[in-house]
Scaffold this motif. Structure first.
Motif, short mmCIF file in Angstrom:
data_model
loop_
_atom_site.label_atom_id
_atom_site.label_comp_id
_atom_site.label_asym_id
_atom_site.label_seq_id
_atom_site.Cartn_x
_atom_site.Cartn_y
_atom_site.Cartn_z
N LEU A 306 47.52 52.43 43.62
CA LEU A 306 48.05 51.09 43.38
C LEU A 306 47.63 50.08 44.44
CD1 LEU A 306 51.70 51.90 42.22
CD2 LEU A 306 49.66 51.53 40.83
N LEU A 307 46.86 50.51 45.42
CA LEU A 307 46.38 49.58 46.44
C LEU A 307 45.67 48.41 45.77
CD1 LEU A 307 46.32 49.59 49.62
CD2 LEU A 307 43.93 50.30 49.40
N LYS A 308 45.98 47.21 46.21
CA LYS A 308 45.41 46.01 45.61
C LYS A 308 43.89 46.06 45.60
CE LYS A 308 44.83 41.09 46.62
NZ LYS A 308 45.10 40.02 47.61
N GLU A 309 43.29 46.54 46.68
CA GLU A 309 41.84 46.57 46.78
C GLU A 309 41.22 47.59 45.83
OE1 GLU A 309 43.35 44.32 50.09
OE2 GLU A 309 43.93 46.30 49.33
N ILE A 310 41.95 48.66 45.51
CA ILE A 310 41.45 49.61 44.50
C ILE A 310 41.37 48.93 43.14
CG2 ILE A 310 42.00 51.73 43.23
CD1 ILE A 310 43.06 52.92 45.80
N GLU A 311 42.40 48.17 42.82
CA GLU A 311 42.39 47.42 41.56
C GLU A 311 41.22 46.44 41.52
OE1 GLU A 311 45.44 44.62 38.93
OE2 GLU A 311 45.58 44.64 41.12
N GLN A 312 40.98 45.76 42.63
CA GLN A 312 39.89 44.79 42.67
C GLN A 312 38.53 45.46 42.52
OE1 GLN A 312 40.89 42.99 46.45
NE2 GLN A 312 41.84 41.21 45.47
N ILE A 313 38.34 46.61 43.17
CA ILE A 313 37.09 47.35 43.02
C ILE A 313 36.89 47.74 41.56
CG2 ILE A 313 35.93 49.54 43.55
CD1 ILE A 313 37.13 49.37 46.35
N ASP A 314 37.94 48.29 40.95
CA ASP A 314 37.86 48.72 39.56
C ASP A 314 37.41 47.56 38.66
OD1 ASP A 314 38.02 50.43 37.46
OD2 ASP A 314 40.18 50.69 37.50
N LYS A 315 38.03 46.40 38.85
CA LYS A 315 37.70 45.23 38.03
C LYS A 315 36.28 44.73 38.31
CE LYS A 315 42.41 43.52 37.31
NZ LYS A 315 43.38 42.42 37.58
N LEU A 346 32.69 41.24 44.77
CA LEU A 346 32.64 42.62 45.24
C LEU A 346 32.46 42.66 46.75
CD1 LEU A 346 32.57 45.63 44.46
CD2 LEU A 346 30.10 45.42 44.21
N ALA A 347 31.64 41.79 47.29
CA ALA A 347 31.40 41.75 48.73
C ALA A 347 32.68 41.43 49.50
CB ALA A 347 30.32 40.71 49.05
N GLN A 348 33.50 40.56 48.94
CA GLN A 348 34.76 40.21 49.60
C GLN A 348 35.69 41.41 49.69
OE1 GLN A 348 36.10 36.93 47.19
NE2 GLN A 348 34.79 35.44 48.23
N VAL A 349 35.77 42.19 48.62
CA VAL A 349 36.61 43.39 48.63
C VAL A 349 36.07 44.41 49.63
CG1 VAL A 349 37.63 45.24 47.27
CG2 VAL A 349 37.15 43.04 46.19
N CYS A 350 34.75 44.60 49.63
CA CYS A 350 34.13 45.56 50.55
C CYS A 350 34.39 45.17 52.00
CB CYS A 350 32.64 45.65 50.29
SG CYS A 350 32.22 46.56 48.79
N GLU A 351 34.40 43.88 52.28
CA GLU A 351 34.66 43.42 53.64
C GLU A 351 36.09 43.75 54.07
OE1 GLU A 351 33.75 41.89 57.32
OE2 GLU A 351 32.41 42.33 55.64
N VAL A 352 37.04 43.59 53.16
CA VAL A 352 38.43 43.95 53.46
C VAL A 352 38.53 45.44 53.77
CG1 VAL A 352 40.77 44.14 52.51
CG2 VAL A 352 39.42 42.08 52.09
N LEU A 353 37.85 46.26 52.97
CA LEU A 353 37.87 47.71 53.20
C LEU A 353 37.19 48.06 54.51
CD1 LEU A 353 37.07 49.20 49.67
CD2 LEU A 353 39.30 48.80 50.73
N LYS A 354 36.08 47.39 54.80
CA LYS A 354 35.36 47.67 56.04
C LYS A 354 36.23 47.38 57.25
CE LYS A 354 31.14 46.39 58.54
NZ LYS A 354 29.91 45.53 58.52
N GLU A 355 36.99 46.28 57.19
CA GLU A 355 37.83 45.89 58.32
C GLU A 355 39.16 46.64 58.35
OE1 GLU A 355 36.88 43.83 60.73
OE2 GLU A 355 34.94 43.64 59.74
N GLY A 356 39.63 47.10 57.18
CA GLY A 356 41.00 47.62 57.11
C GLY A 356 41.17 49.12 57.05
N LEU A 357 40.17 49.85 56.54
CA LEU A 357 40.37 51.29 56.33
C LEU A 357 40.50 52.06 57.64
CD1 LEU A 357 38.06 52.22 53.30
CD2 LEU A 357 40.54 51.91 53.35
N ASP A 358 39.67 51.74 58.62
CA ASP A 358 39.76 52.46 59.90
C ASP A 358 41.12 52.27 60.57
OD1 ASP A 358 37.27 53.51 59.53
OD2 ASP A 358 36.25 52.20 60.96
#
Length: 387
Positions: A306-315, A346-358
């Motif tokens: 249900l993570l917001k960014e997972i939904e965004q990636i899917d879309k 897509l790049a915006q979502v990837c940037e959030v993941l890059k900054e947030g996952l670690d």
């Protein structure tokens, strides 16, 4: 859940139940000086217990009212920070409290039994974070093939991007299948998925066994989690209240992590109910209801998380695949503009993941370590008390 002991009064249970503790002591007093010291110590402990209830309430009020969108990476980081603060304050209360050995030791033992189960959840969530990193590697291929550094989008770039998008879709589909929402009895998911792709998922997620179930583990953490009655509060010199508080916080946080991030056999169903008389009940139950509402949305029911960014990636992946499939060469200017807009999203979502996952992974690791340390100290206290 029995609530009769908390009803019929406008005074919050945490205050009314603790107020009677000043009339009870665990050893005889021999002088007026001893009596004064005993009253002073008891009142000090009561203030600490009530302050802990207030702090938990304030932290979850802030979490519920914050600007970060619920279930986003930023919100998950705040949730984990909230847990870590609660855990540290609980540790101070637990190990600084006058102990009533028999009853309190049972409560301490029960709490750490729940906490040990939460360690498995932490491992599974870290596996889920690794899964998302793997998605991001494929998505970066898409960004390299179709990003702004490419002056013109040719057939070769589109073919390369399409292949990477298909890989992400397969990975996300497999994780939906492996971690599909279970039935209310927490049953294991169907074994009808592709064996090859499922084994690929397993190879990337090795901290839990093949039969491990997040839903079953959450049910075990919440098993017999019942608000203490007034006599239990008195018998434990008030410690039953923060024990119940921290157990509830533990259950909610672990449930939210499992709901948000890809986990094996995950699902939103847990028996979660807190008497409204607790100061912190309202914000936690509000968050619980909001997450449940999110899980019931049509496009979220079978999500990998249900993570917001997972939904965004899917879309984004679905939208880009549709756009690329519809392209006819030579590309029109309108088609290229639409593809580039999709890539930018897509790049915006990837940037959030890059900054947030670690940072999320570091916080989950810290939760794991704090639980281990607190349990070790708790077991040492039990052993010392038995000597």
């Amino acid at each position: 859940m029995p609530t009769a002991d908390f009803q019929g009064s406008s005074v919050p249970f945490a205050f009314s139940a603790l107020s009677i503790l000043s009339f009870r002591y665990d050893h005889p007093v021999n002088s007026s000086v001893d009596t004064h010291q005993c009253n002073h110590d008891a009142c000090g402990e009561q203030r600490e217990l009530v302050a802990f209830q207030r702090q938990v309430a304030d932290l979850f009020h802030d979490l519920a009212a914050g600007d970060d969108e619920i279930l986003s990476v930023a919100w998950m980081r705040r949730l984990l920070d909230t847990f870590l603060v609660c855990q540290e304050e609980f540790r101070v209360v637990l190990f600084g409290h006058h102990r009533s050995p028999v009853t309190v030791d049972r409560l301490v033992s029960d709490f750490f039994d729940r906490a040990v189960k939460a360690l498995d959840v932490c491992n599974a969530v870290r596996d889920g974070v690794d899964q998302m990193r793997h998605w991001r590697k494929h998505l970066e291929i898409v960004l390299m093939a179709l990003g702004p550094q490419q002056q013109h989008l040719g057939e070769g770039q589109l073919r390369r991007a399409k292949k990477a998008l298909a890989e992400v879709a397969i990975l996300m589909f497999d994780e939906k299948d492996v971690s599909s929402v279970p039935s209310h009895n927490g049953g294991l998911p169907s074994s009808s998925s592709s064996g090859d792709r499922s084994s690929h998922f397993r190879s990337l997620s090795c901290s839990v066994s093949r039969s491990w179930s997040a839903a079953r583990l959450l049910q075990a953490i919440g098993s017999n989690l019942i608000a203490p009655r007034r006599n239990e509060v008195v018998a434990t010199a008030g410690l039953a209240v923060p024990m119940y508080t921290m157990s509830s916080v533990l259950l909610f946080v672990m449930w939210a992590l499992v709901a948000a991030i890809t986990c094996q056999d995950r699902g939103p169903q847990i028996n979660f109910s807190i008497p409204r008389s607790f100061l912190w009940a309202a914000p936690i139950m509000t968050l619980h209801e909001r997450i449940l509402e999110e899980s019931k949305k049509k496009d979220r029911k079978h999500s990998a998380g249900l993570l917001k960014e997972i939904e965004q990636i899917d879309k984004c992946v679905h939208h880009l695949r549709e756009l690329i499939d519809a392209v006819q060469f030579p590309m029109t200017e309108a088609e290229e503009v639409e593809v580039r807009q999709g890539v930018q999203e897509l790049a915006q979502v990837c940037e959030v993941l890059k900054e947030g996952l670690d940072p999320v992974e570091r916080q989950v690791r810290e939760v794991f370590l704090r639980i281990v340390r607190s349990r070790r100290e708790g077991l040492d206290g039990l052993l010392n008390g038995a000597e």
